[in-house]
Design an enzyme around this catalytic site. Structure first.
Site, mmCIF file in Angstrom:
data_model
loop_
_atom_site.group_PDB
_atom_site.id
_atom_site.type_symbol
_atom_site.label_atom_id
_atom_site.label_comp_id
_atom_site.label_asym_id
_atom_site.label_seq_id
_atom_site.Cartn_x
_atom_site.Cartn_y
_atom_site.Cartn_z
ATOM 1 N N ALA A 11 -3.738 5.399 -3.877
ATOM 2 C CA ALA A 11 -4.050 4.072 -3.330
ATOM 3 C C ALA A 11 -5.496 4.021 -2.867
ATOM 4 O O ALA A 11 -5.823 3.453 -1.834
ATOM 5 C CB ALA A 11 -3.113 3.748 -2.172
ATOM 6 N N ARG A 17 -11.073 -6.539 -8.219
ATOM 7 C CA ARG A 17 -10.617 -7.748 -8.912
ATOM 8 C C ARG A 17 -9.676 -8.610 -8.084
ATOM 9 O O ARG A 17 -9.421 -9.760 -8.407
ATOM 10 C CB ARG A 17 -9.949 -7.363 -10.245
ATOM 11 N N LYS A 24 -5.748 -4.066 -1.893
ATOM 12 C CA LYS A 24 -4.662 -4.805 -2.546
ATOM 13 C C LYS A 24 -3.290 -4.288 -2.145
ATOM 14 O O LYS A 24 -2.335 -5.055 -2.103
ATOM 15 C CB LYS A 24 -4.820 -4.787 -4.057
ATOM 16 N N GLN A 77 -9.952 9.926 -0.578
ATOM 17 C CA GLN A 77 -10.771 10.127 -1.767
ATOM 18 C C GLN A 77 -12.069 9.352 -1.528
ATOM 19 O O GLN A 77 -12.071 8.125 -1.501
ATOM 20 C CB GLN A 77 -10.058 9.604 -3.019
ATOM 21 N N GLY A 82 -11.488 9.216 -10.766
ATOM 22 C CA GLY A 82 -10.407 9.227 -11.739
ATOM 23 C C GLY A 82 -9.070 9.640 -11.136
ATOM 24 O O GLY A 82 -9.010 10.214 -10.047
ATOM 25 N N GLU A 157 -6.156 7.511 -23.726
ATOM 26 C CA GLU A 157 -6.696 6.318 -23.074
ATOM 27 C C GLU A 157 -7.256 5.381 -24.134
ATOM 28 O O GLU A 157 -7.804 5.829 -25.150
ATOM 29 C CB GLU A 157 -7.783 6.713 -22.076
ATOM 30 N N ARG A 318 13.330 -21.173 13.567
ATOM 31 C CA ARG A 318 12.235 -20.242 13.853
ATOM 32 C C ARG A 318 12.779 -19.000 14.544
ATOM 33 O O ARG A 318 13.956 -18.961 14.923
ATOM 34 C CB ARG A 318 11.180 -20.967 14.689
ATOM 35 N N LYS A 336 14.146 -22.946 17.953
ATOM 36 C CA LYS A 336 13.360 -21.732 18.193
ATOM 37 C C LYS A 336 13.924 -21.009 19.398
ATOM 38 O O LYS A 336 14.156 -21.639 20.425
ATOM 39 C CB LYS A 336 11.903 -22.103 18.459
ATOM 40 N N SER A 390 21.271 -39.701 22.650
ATOM 41 C CA SER A 390 20.117 -39.683 21.752
ATOM 42 C C SER A 390 18.815 -39.953 22.492
ATOM 43 O O SER A 390 18.782 -40.671 23.484
ATOM 44 C CB SER A 390 20.291 -40.761 20.679
HETATM 45 C C1 UD1 Z 1 -4.206 4.567 -15.749
HETATM 46 C C2 UD1 Z 1 -3.853 5.604 -16.801
HETATM 47 C C3 UD1 Z 1 -3.371 4.903 -18.072
HETATM 48 C C4 UD1 Z 1 -2.205 3.990 -17.739
HETATM 49 C C5 UD1 Z 1 -2.593 3.033 -16.634
HETATM 50 C C6 UD1 Z 1 -1.404 2.249 -16.178
HETATM 51 C C7 UD1 Z 1 -5.341 7.488 -16.423
HETATM 52 C C8 UD1 Z 1 -6.571 8.179 -16.874
HETATM 53 N N1 UD1 Z 1 -5.018 6.386 -17.112
HETATM 54 O O1 UD1 Z 1 -5.313 3.851 -16.248
HETATM 55 O O2 UD1 Z 1 -2.968 5.831 -19.033
HETATM 56 O O3 UD1 Z 1 -1.780 3.293 -18.882
HETATM 57 O O4 UD1 Z 1 -3.077 3.746 -15.487
HETATM 58 O O5 UD1 Z 1 -1.794 1.241 -15.274
HETATM 59 O O6 UD1 Z 1 -4.683 7.946 -15.519
HETATM 60 N N2 UD1 Z 1 -6.901 5.597 -8.429
HETATM 61 C C9 UD1 Z 1 -7.355 6.256 -7.332
HETATM 62 N N3 UD1 Z 1 -8.521 6.976 -7.435
HETATM 63 C C10 UD1 Z 1 -9.218 7.060 -8.586
HETATM 64 C C11 UD1 Z 1 -8.739 6.379 -9.713
HETATM 65 C C12 UD1 Z 1 -7.572 5.672 -9.612
HETATM 66 O O7 UD1 Z 1 -6.752 6.201 -6.265
HETATM 67 O O8 UD1 Z 1 -10.240 7.737 -8.584
HETATM 68 C C13 UD1 Z 1 -5.661 4.827 -8.341
HETATM 69 C C14 UD1 Z 1 -5.904 3.331 -8.474
HETATM 70 O O9 UD1 Z 1 -6.071 2.722 -7.202
HETATM 71 C C15 UD1 Z 1 -4.635 2.856 -9.129
HETATM 72 C C16 UD1 Z 1 -4.217 4.037 -9.994
HETATM 73 O O10 UD1 Z 1 -4.839 5.170 -9.423
HETATM 74 O O11 UD1 Z 1 -3.615 2.630 -8.215
HETATM 75 C C17 UD1 Z 1 -4.607 3.867 -11.454
HETATM 76 O O12 UD1 Z 1 -5.981 3.754 -11.563
HETATM 77 P P1 UD1 Z 1 -6.661 2.789 -12.608
HETATM 78 O O13 UD1 Z 1 -8.120 2.916 -12.502
HETATM 79 O O14 UD1 Z 1 -6.083 1.449 -12.494
HETATM 80 O O15 UD1 Z 1 -6.175 3.472 -13.952
HETATM 81 P P2 UD1 Z 1 -6.242 2.856 -15.389
HETATM 82 O O16 UD1 Z 1 -7.618 2.993 -15.918
HETATM 83 O O17 UD1 Z 1 -5.643 1.516 -15.395
HETATM 84 CA CA CA Z 2 -4.835 -0.084 -13.704
#
Ligand code: UD1
Ligand code: CA
Length: 454
Positions: A11, A17, A24, A77, A82, A157, A318, A336, A390
C-alpha cells in the site's frame, strides 16, 4: 496442523491518478476504508500476522488497517522501486519464517477470503508459488500468465511482452501465495533489468522455477481482483461490493423490491423478512430486524429498527434512533438519539431528538422536540399512551406523563403530569360577522385601484 501465514499488503502507492488529498486505500467502500476490506479478507483467510508496506499517509493507513484480531506491523517503502522491492520492505517479518507468505494489494479490496484460502490450499498441496490470476477479454496493462502443462512458466509484464504474449488473456491479479520458507531466497534474486527499471515481484516465478520449485496459477473472478486507480474505478468497486452484499442479504431472506437502488454500509444488518423498498440508503451502524418495513426514500444511519416496525417513506433515522417493535416513523420525520416505544406512532413531519417516547404513544403531525437551546441539548420524556396534538413544540427539558394529552398547537415548557390535559396556546376568540366586513373592505379597495389605472 494449521499452517502459519504472513500477509504482506502493498500500500505504498502515491495514488496519483486518484487526484486525492489522501492515499487511495483510505477511500471508503461501503463506508469502510479500502484497506480495512483487505484486512478483513486476510483475517478471514486465517493470516496469523500482517505486514503493511506503506508510503503516503502511513500513519493514517496503519490506523485504518488496525484490527484487534490481527498482529500488524508497518514497514515504510521510501522510494517506489517496484512490487518486488515493496515486498522486500517487509524482509524482517518474512525472515521470521512462515509456512505461507500471502501478497495482497491495499487497492484491490474485493478479494474474498475463499480466494485467498484457495491459494493457500494450493500452496499446501505441494506447490511453492500460487499466483492468483483471472481471465479478461481486455488484458491490456496487465501481466500475462504464461502457462504450460499446468505449470506457470512466467508472468510477462505488458511492456516486456512479445506480440504473441500480448494475445494471452489470462492475467496476473498481482496477488500470490509464496512458500514462506524459501520466499527470501527467491525475492533476493529479483533484479531490475526491464522496461521500467523496477524490481518486479512477478520475476519470482521464473527464479523459483529455475530453482526447481512448482509454480501454479489459480483463477479468481475478475470482479474480485479489480484494482482502484481512479475515482471511476472506485465507483465500480463500490458497485460490485453493493451488488454482492445485496445478493447475500436477499438470499438470507431480505426482500428488496428494487435492489439496485438500495445502498448498504459495510455493517448493515437486515433480518429475515425485512422488506426494503426502493431508494433506501443505509449509513453505518444500522440493524433492521426481521419483519420490519423500510419504505421508499428513507435515509438511516446508526439506528436500530425492531421487528414489525415501519419507517418512511421519506424518513430520516439518525444515530441513536431506536425503534421498538411495531412502532412507526412515517413520512418526513426525523428521529435522532431517541427511543420510540413499542407500538408508538410518529407519523408525519416530526422531529424527535434526545427523547424517550413511551409505548403506544401517538405523536401528532408537525410535533417538534425543541432539544437545543443554542448551547446545550436537553431531553424530552414522553410516557406511555400519551397523545401529543399536532404542531406542538415540546421545549426540553420536559416530561409528559403517561396517558397525558397535549392540545394541538401547544408550546409545552412545563412538565405535564400523567393523565393531565395541557394547553400551551392562546385561547381562541370569535368575532361574529367580522369576516364579511373585512371582505367587503378588501373588494372595495381592489375596485378603487382598478378605476384609477383605467
Ligand atoms: C502489477 C503486476 C502485474 C499485474 C498488475 C495487477 C508487477 C511487476 N506487475 O502491475 O503483473 O497484472 O499488478 O494490477 O508486479 N506498490 C508498492 N510499491 C511499489 C510498487 C507497487 O507498494 O514500489 C503497490 C501499489 O501501490 C499497488 C500494487 O503494489 O497496490 C501494484 O502496483 P502497480 O504499480 O499498480 O503494479 P502494476 O504495474 O499495475
Ligand atoms: Ca495497478
Amino acid at each position: 496442523m494449521s499452517r502459519t501465514c504472513l500477509a504482506v499488503i502493498l500500500a505504498a502507492g502515491d495514488s496519483t491518478r486518484m487526484k486525492s488529498s489522501m492515499s487511495k486505500v483510505l477511500h471508503p467502500i461501503a463506508g469502510l476504508p479500502m484497506i480495512a476490506h483487505v484486512m478483513q479478507s486476510v483475517a478471514a483467510a486465517n493470516a496469523s500476522e500482517v505486514a503493511l508496506v506503506l508510503g503516503r499517509d502511513a500513519e493514517a493507513v496503519a490506523a485504518a488497517a488496525s484490527r484487534p484480531d490481527l498482529t500488524i506491523e508497518s514497514y515504510t517503502q521510501v522510494e517506489r522501486r517496484g512490487t518486488g522491492h515493496a515486498v522486500l520492505c517487509a524482509r524482517d517479518a518474512i525472515a521470521r519464517g512462515y509456512d505461507d507468505v500471502l501478497v495482497a494489494y491495499g487497492d484491490v479490496p474485493l478479494v474474498t477470503p475463499e480466494t485467498f484460502k484457495a491459494a493457500r490450499a494450493a500452496l499446501a498441496n505441494s506447490n511453492d508459488i500460487v499466483v492468483i490470476g483471472f481471465e479478461t477479454p481486455s488484458p491490456t496493462g496487465y501481466g500475462r500468465l504464461l502457462v504450460e502443462n499446468g505449470q506457470l512458466l512466467a508472468i510477462r509484464e505488458e511492456r516486456d511482452a512479445s506480440e504473441e504474449e500480448r494475445k494471452v488473456t489470462r492475467c496476473n491479479s498481482g496477488l500470490m501465495a509464496i512458500n514462506g520458507r524459501r520466499a527470501l531466497e527467491w525475492l533476493d534474486r529479483i533484479g531490475n533489468a526491464n522496461a521500467k527499471g523496477e524490481y518486479y515481484l512477478t520475476d519470482i516465478v521464473e527464479i523459483a522455477r529455475a530453482a526447481g520449485a512448482s509454480v501454479v496459477a489459480v483463477d479468481a473472478p475478475k470482479a474480485e481482483v479489480m484494482g482502484c486507480n481512479n475515482r471511476a474505478e472506485l465507483a465500480m468497486i463500490e458497485r460490485v461490493w453493493q451488488e454482492r452484499r445485496r445478493h447475500e442479504l436477499m438470499l438470507s431472506g431480505v426482500t428488496m423490491v428494487a435492489p439496485e437502488t438500495v445502498f448498504l454500509s459495510h455493517d448493515t444488518e437486515l433480518g429475515q423478512d425485512a422488506l426494503i423498498e426502493p431508494n433506501v440508503v443505509f449509513g453505518p451502524g444500522v440493524t433492521v430486524e426481521g419483519g420490519a418495513v423500510i419504505h421508499a426514500f428513507s435515509h438511516i444511519e446508526g439506528a436500530y429498527v425492531a421487528a414489525g416496525a415501519t419507517v418512511g417513506p421519506f424518513a430520516r433515522l439518525r444515530p441513536g434512533a431506536n425503534l421498538a417493535a411495531d412502532s412507526k416513523v412515517g413520512n418526513f420525520c426525523e428521529v435522532k438519539k431517541a427511543e420510540i416505544g413499542k407500538g408508538a406512532k410518529v407519523n408525519h413531519l416530526t422531529y424527535i431528538g434526545d427523547a424517550f417516547v413511551g409505548a403506544g404513544s401517538n405523536i401528532g403531525a408537525g410535533t417538534i422536540t425543541c432539544n437545543y437551546d443554542g448551547v446545550n441539548k436537553h431531553v424530552t420524556r414522553i410516557g406511555e399512551g400519551a397523545f401529543i396534538g399536532s404542531n406542538s413544540s415540546l421545549v426540553a427539558p420536559v416530561t409528559i406523563g403517561d396517558k397525558a394529552l397535549v392540545a394541538s398547537g401547544s408550546v409545552i415548557t412545563e412538565d405535564v403530569p400523567a393523565d393531565a390535559l395541557a394547553f400551551g396556546r392562546a385561547r381562541q376568540e370569535m368575532k361574529p360577522g367580522r369576516a364579511t366586513v373585512i371582505r367587503e373592505r378588501n373588494l372595495a379597495a381592489k375596485a378603487a385601484r382598478k378605476t384609477k389605472s383605467d
